[in-house]
Design a protein around this motif. Structure first.
Motif, PDB file in Angstrom:
ATOM      1  N   LYS A  73       1.052  -1.183  -0.071  1.00 56.42           N
ATOM      2  CA  LYS A  73      -0.089   0.114  -0.026  1.00 56.42           C
ATOM      3  C   LYS A  73       0.795   1.360  -0.114  1.00 56.42           C
ATOM      4  O   LYS A  73       1.939   1.311   0.563  1.00 56.42           O
ATOM      5  CB  LYS A  73      -0.890   0.201   1.347  1.00 56.42           C
ATOM      6  CG  LYS A  73      -2.152  -0.920   1.209  1.00 56.42           C
ATOM      7  CD  LYS A  73      -3.268  -0.573   1.908  1.00 56.42           C
ATOM      8  CE  LYS A  73      -4.543  -1.400   1.900  1.00 56.42           C
ATOM      9  NZ  LYS A  73      -5.537  -1.223   2.842  1.00 56.42           N
TER      10      LYS A  73
ATOM     11  N   GLU B 200      -2.308   1.062  -4.439  1.00 58.62           N
ATOM     12  CA  GLU B 200      -1.938  -0.207  -4.134  1.00 58.62           C
ATOM     13  C   GLU B 200      -0.917  -0.767  -5.249  1.00 58.62           C
ATOM     14  O   GLU B 200      -1.100  -0.212  -6.553  1.00 58.62           O
ATOM     15  CB  GLU B 200      -2.905  -1.187  -3.935  1.00 58.62           C
ATOM     16  CG  GLU B 200      -3.962  -0.915  -3.029  1.00 58.62           C
ATOM     17  CD  GLU B 200      -5.159  -1.625  -2.887  1.00 58.62           C
ATOM     18  OE1 GLU B 200      -5.475  -2.532  -3.785  1.00 58.62           O
ATOM     19  OE2 GLU B 200      -6.006  -1.500  -2.003  1.00 58.62           O
TER      20      GLU B 200
ATOM     21  N   GLN C  25       2.045  -5.297   2.649  1.00 61.02           N
ATOM     22  CA  GLN C  25       1.015  -5.911   3.609  1.00 61.02           C
ATOM     23  C   GLN C  25       1.135  -7.170   4.063  1.00 61.02           C
ATOM     24  O   GLN C  25       1.512  -8.073   3.055  1.00 61.02           O
ATOM     25  CB  GLN C  25      -0.345  -5.592   2.848  1.00 61.02           C
ATOM     26  CG  GLN C  25      -0.583  -4.082   2.221  1.00 61.02           C
ATOM     27  CD  GLN C  25      -0.458  -3.198   3.377  1.00 61.02           C
ATOM     28  OE1 GLN C  25      -1.542  -3.279   4.352  1.00 61.02           O
ATOM     29  NE2 GLN C  25       0.237  -2.509   3.526  1.00 61.02           N
TER      30      GLN C  25
END
Length: 197
Positions: free
Chosen positions: A32, A62, A196
């Motif tokens: 992200k 993203e 992430q």
């Protein structure tokens, strides 16, 4: 040893098949965009006298990174046009009007990649669709990986990129003051993405 590796690969293949995903030893990584360490600068020529700079805040995005097949990677970035910043309040307010960004009707701009071509160990050409003022046109960005590693304070794995590109604003219907203020708008982007987990 080799038998156990084959068994592990077989199990991964079955798991991937059951999930409907493509068979891959290493899954694609998700990142992200870090808005606090992202800068989107635009540069236009003003009356032939200067190359005037401003920036946009309020970015989000993203990145999906496939290290085994970089061409399969993808990125999407959204810019909040209401956060235009030239350092001059009156100009910022004018740029939000229908003469330029028309923020009331089109509050954001979005870039979505459509193809990625590696041009070196740390460089790539990313082609994508830029949606601005309700119009979607192709945009090419020259991208360089500026750094990768674990953040010394947070421990997050970070990818840093620099990118440049050129937008022809009249193609999106932004004709005000062309050519006194240049039709071509140079973009200089610096950004960090956090992996992430």
């Amino acid at each position: 040893m080799f038998t156990s590796i084959k068994k592990a690969g077989f199990v991964l293949a079955i798991a991937a098949g059951l999930s409907g995903a493509a068979v891959s030893v290493q899954a694609a990584e998700s990142y992200k965009l870090d808005p606090t360490h992202t800068s989107v600068i635009f540069i236009v020529n003003h009356l032939g006298f200067s190359n005037f700079q401003g920036r946009f805040g309020g970015t989000s995005g993203e990145l999906t990174l496939d290290r085994e097949n970089p061409a399969a990677s993808s990125a999407i970035i959204t810019i909040d046009l209401s956060k235009v910043d030239t350092g001059v309040e009156g100009l910022d307010n004018h740029m939000k009007t229908a003469d330029f960004l028309n923020v009331e009707q089109n509050p954001t701009a979005t870039f979505k990649s459509t193809s990625i071509e590696m041009t070196g160990d740390k460089t790539a050409t990313i082609t994508g669709d830029l949606t601005l003022l309700g119009q979607t046109k192709p945009l090419v960005l020259d991208v360089t990986l500026t750094g990768e590693g674990d953040h010394p304070m947070t421990g997050d794995h970070v990818l840093g990129f620099g990118a440049t590109g050129t937008v022809t604003r009249s193609e999106y219907g932004m004709n005000y003051l062309v050519p006194a203020v240049s039709d071509e708008v140079e973009l200089q982007i610096s950004t960090e993405f956090l992996q992430q987990k």
